[in-house]
Design a protein around this motif. Structure first.
Motif, PDB file in Angstrom:
ATOM      1  N   ASP A 103      46.282  42.845  41.268  1.00  0.00           N
ATOM      2  CA  ASP A 103      45.092  43.157  40.469  1.00  0.00           C
ATOM      3  C   ASP A 103      44.986  44.641  40.141  1.00  0.00           C
ATOM      4  O   ASP A 103      43.945  45.119  39.706  1.00  0.00           O
ATOM      5  N   GLY A 104      46.033  45.382  40.428  1.00  0.00           N
ATOM      6  CA  GLY A 104      46.030  46.805  40.083  1.00  0.00           C
ATOM      7  C   GLY A 104      45.270  47.635  41.099  1.00  0.00           C
ATOM      8  O   GLY A 104      44.692  48.667  40.760  1.00  0.00           O
ATOM      9  N   GLY A 105      45.237  47.162  42.359  1.00  0.00           N
ATOM     10  CA  GLY A 105      44.613  47.945  43.417  1.00  0.00           C
ATOM     11  C   GLY A 105      43.184  47.598  43.712  1.00  0.00           C
ATOM     12  O   GLY A 105      42.534  48.263  44.504  1.00  0.00           O
ATOM     13  N   ALA A 106      42.648  46.548  43.067  1.00  0.00           N
ATOM     14  CA  ALA A 106      41.260  46.162  43.322  1.00  0.00           C
ATOM     15  C   ALA A 106      41.199  45.319  44.572  1.00  0.00           C
ATOM     16  O   ALA A 106      41.813  44.263  44.637  1.00  0.00           O
ATOM     17  N   GLY A 107      40.460  45.765  45.605  1.00  0.00           N
ATOM     18  CA  GLY A 107      40.323  45.018  46.846  1.00  0.00           C
ATOM     19  C   GLY A 107      39.129  44.091  46.822  1.00  0.00           C
ATOM     20  O   GLY A 107      38.261  44.206  45.977  1.00  0.00           O
ATOM     21  N   THR A 108      39.104  43.151  47.782  1.00  0.00           N
ATOM     22  CA  THR A 108      38.004  42.186  47.848  1.00  0.00           C
ATOM     23  C   THR A 108      37.183  42.268  49.111  1.00  0.00           C
ATOM     24  O   THR A 108      36.165  41.614  49.222  1.00  0.00           O
ATOM     25  N   GLY A 109      37.613  43.044  50.097  1.00  0.00           N
ATOM     26  CA  GLY A 109      36.906  43.022  51.379  1.00  0.00           C
ATOM     27  C   GLY A 109      35.905  44.143  51.513  1.00  0.00           C
ATOM     28  O   GLY A 109      35.826  45.050  50.678  1.00  0.00           O
ATOM     29  N   ASP A 110      35.147  44.100  52.604  1.00  0.00           N
ATOM     30  CA  ASP A 110      34.198  45.161  52.920  1.00  0.00           C
ATOM     31  C   ASP A 110      34.952  46.397  53.367  1.00  0.00           C
ATOM     32  O   ASP A 110      35.954  46.309  54.054  1.00  0.00           O
ATOM     33  N   LYS A 111      34.475  47.531  53.002  1.00  0.00           N
ATOM     34  CA  LYS A 111      35.093  48.777  53.445  1.00  0.00           C
ATOM     35  C   LYS A 111      34.304  49.342  54.586  1.00  0.00           C
ATOM     36  O   LYS A 111      33.121  49.131  54.681  1.00  0.00           O
TER      37      LYS A 111
ATOM     38  N   HIS B 202      47.780  39.203  52.737  1.00  0.00           N
ATOM     39  CA  HIS B 202      47.406  38.539  51.486  1.00  0.00           C
ATOM     40  C   HIS B 202      46.500  39.436  50.654  1.00  0.00           C
ATOM     41  O   HIS B 202      46.620  39.491  49.419  1.00  0.00           O
ATOM     42  N   ARG B 203      45.579  40.145  51.314  1.00  0.00           N
ATOM     43  CA  ARG B 203      44.716  41.093  50.597  1.00  0.00           C
ATOM     44  C   ARG B 203      45.552  42.162  49.894  1.00  0.00           C
ATOM     45  O   ARG B 203      45.301  42.523  48.738  1.00  0.00           O
ATOM     46  N   THR B 204      46.537  42.689  50.607  1.00  0.00           N
ATOM     47  CA  THR B 204      47.388  43.741  50.045  1.00  0.00           C
ATOM     48  C   THR B 204      48.143  43.223  48.831  1.00  0.00           C
ATOM     49  O   THR B 204      48.218  43.890  47.785  1.00  0.00           O
ATOM     50  N   HIS B 205      48.677  42.027  48.966  1.00  0.00           N
ATOM     51  CA  HIS B 205      49.424  41.422  47.860  1.00  0.00           C
ATOM     52  C   HIS B 205      48.518  41.190  46.646  1.00  0.00           C
ATOM     53  O   HIS B 205      48.892  41.480  45.502  1.00  0.00           O
ATOM     54  N   THR B 206      47.309  40.690  46.903  1.00  0.00           N
ATOM     55  CA  THR B 206      46.358  40.430  45.812  1.00  0.00           C
ATOM     56  C   THR B 206      45.916  41.731  45.152  1.00  0.00           C
ATOM     57  O   THR B 206      45.796  41.808  43.919  1.00  0.00           O
ATOM     58  N   ALA B 207      45.684  42.763  45.965  1.00  0.00           N
ATOM     59  CA  ALA B 207      45.260  44.056  45.420  1.00  0.00           C
ATOM     60  C   ALA B 207      46.330  44.654  44.521  1.00  0.00           C
ATOM     61  O   ALA B 207      46.030  45.244  43.476  1.00  0.00           O
ATOM     62  N   ARG B 208      47.596  44.481  44.908  1.00  0.00           N
ATOM     63  CA  ARG B 208      48.682  45.007  44.077  1.00  0.00           C
ATOM     64  C   ARG B 208      48.757  44.257  42.753  1.00  0.00           C
ATOM     65  O   ARG B 208      48.980  44.851  41.700  1.00  0.00           O
TER      66      ARG B 208
ATOM     67  N   GLY C  55      44.790  30.862  59.426  1.00  0.00           N
ATOM     68  CA  GLY C  55      45.108  31.892  58.453  1.00  0.00           C
ATOM     69  C   GLY C  55      44.886  31.418  57.032  1.00  0.00           C
ATOM     70  O   GLY C  55      44.326  32.145  56.206  1.00  0.00           O
ATOM     71  N   ARG C  56      45.298  30.197  56.745  1.00  0.00           N
ATOM     72  CA  ARG C  56      45.116  29.663  55.391  1.00  0.00           C
ATOM     73  C   ARG C  56      43.635  29.494  55.068  1.00  0.00           C
ATOM     74  O   ARG C  56      43.190  29.794  53.949  1.00  0.00           O
ATOM     75  N   LEU C  57      42.863  28.999  56.045  1.00  0.00           N
ATOM     76  CA  LEU C  57      41.427  28.838  55.823  1.00  0.00           C
ATOM     77  C   LEU C  57      40.743  30.187  55.624  1.00  0.00           C
ATOM     78  O   LEU C  57      39.897  30.347  54.728  1.00  0.00           O
ATOM     79  N   LEU C  58      41.114  31.162  56.444  1.00  0.00           N
ATOM     80  CA  LEU C  58      40.488  32.474  56.341  1.00  0.00           C
ATOM     81  C   LEU C  58      40.805  33.138  55.005  1.00  0.00           C
ATOM     82  O   LEU C  58      39.947  33.816  54.418  1.00  0.00           O
ATOM     83  N   ILE C  59      42.023  32.969  54.529  1.00  0.00           N
ATOM     84  CA  ILE C  59      42.395  33.562  53.245  1.00  0.00           C
ATOM     85  C   ILE C  59      41.531  32.980  52.124  1.00  0.00           C
ATOM     86  O   ILE C  59      41.028  33.700  51.253  1.00  0.00           O
ATOM     87  N   ARG C  60      41.337  31.671  52.137  1.00  0.00           N
ATOM     88  CA  ARG C  60      40.513  31.039  51.101  1.00  0.00           C
ATOM     89  C   ARG C  60      39.056  31.482  51.205  1.00  0.00           C
ATOM     90  O   ARG C  60      38.407  31.772  50.192  1.00  0.00           O
ATOM     91  N   LEU C  61      38.528  31.512  52.428  1.00  0.00           N
ATOM     92  CA  LEU C  61      37.137  31.918  52.606  1.00  0.00           C
ATOM     93  C   LEU C  61      36.953  33.402  52.313  1.00  0.00           C
ATOM     94  O   LEU C  61      35.934  33.818  51.756  1.00  0.00           O
ATOM     95  N   ASP C  62      37.932  34.216  52.696  1.00  0.00           N
ATOM     96  CA  ASP C  62      37.854  35.648  52.439  1.00  0.00           C
ATOM     97  C   ASP C  62      37.796  35.925  50.947  1.00  0.00           C
ATOM     98  O   ASP C  62      37.030  36.773  50.473  1.00  0.00           O
ATOM     99  N   GLY C  63      38.582  35.180  50.173  1.00  0.00           N
ATOM    100  CA  GLY C  63      38.577  35.374  48.734  1.00  0.00           C
ATOM    101  C   GLY C  63      37.290  34.941  48.064  1.00  0.00           C
ATOM    102  O   GLY C  63      36.977  35.381  46.953  1.00  0.00           O
TER     103      GLY C  63
END
Length: 208
Positions: A200-208, A192-198, A16-24
């Protein structure tokens, strides 16, 4: 379904920790070179959760699953070349020591006869399995098969399991989530994505 991790909790799994770093970092220039380190190192560090990373990243970034898979294939072949080269140039002491231990190691003894009989073709066959053929690469190096031949055998066969795993992650995420371990890891990344998006004001980082 597993409980969703609280967004303020540190991920409980190494994957999970590795995926979070790579996902970002998925849309940064150095993402693929960084990702290649994991399959490249798999011959020396078999504890790396590479299959989890391959499937997880493909599920999180389905539009990039082909590049993710290609990175794993090329890095795996390069890793086989480097590992075989190390075994063959490290000197008689290393080869004799590992050669003496090889028959006593269960993983190596299982592939010893296959490699002795079929050589690089044995590596190509074992590379069709989901996991890295590290034992086969070691045995091929010990019997003197050229590193480039070993790497070519891995490069020819490795796309089959890697592409299947990556395609499954990208196109059948719900099926993969039946695995409790993978489900837990993906939930950690999504939290983690949800927390980061909040933040950053709702800006997501993943593919939709």
């Amino acid at each position: 379904m597993a409980d969703v991790p609280a967004v303020n909790e540190r991920p409980t799994t190494r994957a999970g920790r590795l995926l979070i770093r790579l996902d970002g970092a998925a849309h940064k220039r150095w993402f693929l070179p960084t990702l290649s380190v994991f399959p490249l190192s798999d011959y020396a560090l078999p504890v790396l959760p590479n299959q989890m990373l391959l499937m997880g990243l493909s599920a999180l970034h389905p539009r990039r699953w082909r590049m993710i898979a290609l990175t794993f294939v090329v890095a795996s072949a390069l890793g086989a070349f480097l590992a075989a080269t190390l075994f063959q140039i490290a000197g008689p002491w290393l080869r004799s020591t590992l050669g003496g231990l090889a028959p006593q190691r269960e993983e190596l003894s299982e592939v010893s006869d296959l490699i002795t009989q079929y050589g690089a073709w044995g590596v190509a066959a074992l590379a069709l399995l989901p996991w890295t053929p590290r034992a086969a690469v070691v045995m091929c190096a010990l019997v003197g098969i050229p590193p480039w031949t070993i790497a070519a055998a891995v490069l020819v066969s490795r796309p089959v399991p890697v592409m299947l795993l990556a395609y499954g992650g990208a196109r059948a995420p719900l099926l993969l989530r039946r695995s409790r371990r993978l489900e837990r890891v993906l939930l950690e990344v999504e939290a983690h994505r949800t927390h980061t998006a909040r933040q950053d004001g709702g800006a997501g980082t993943g593919d939709k």
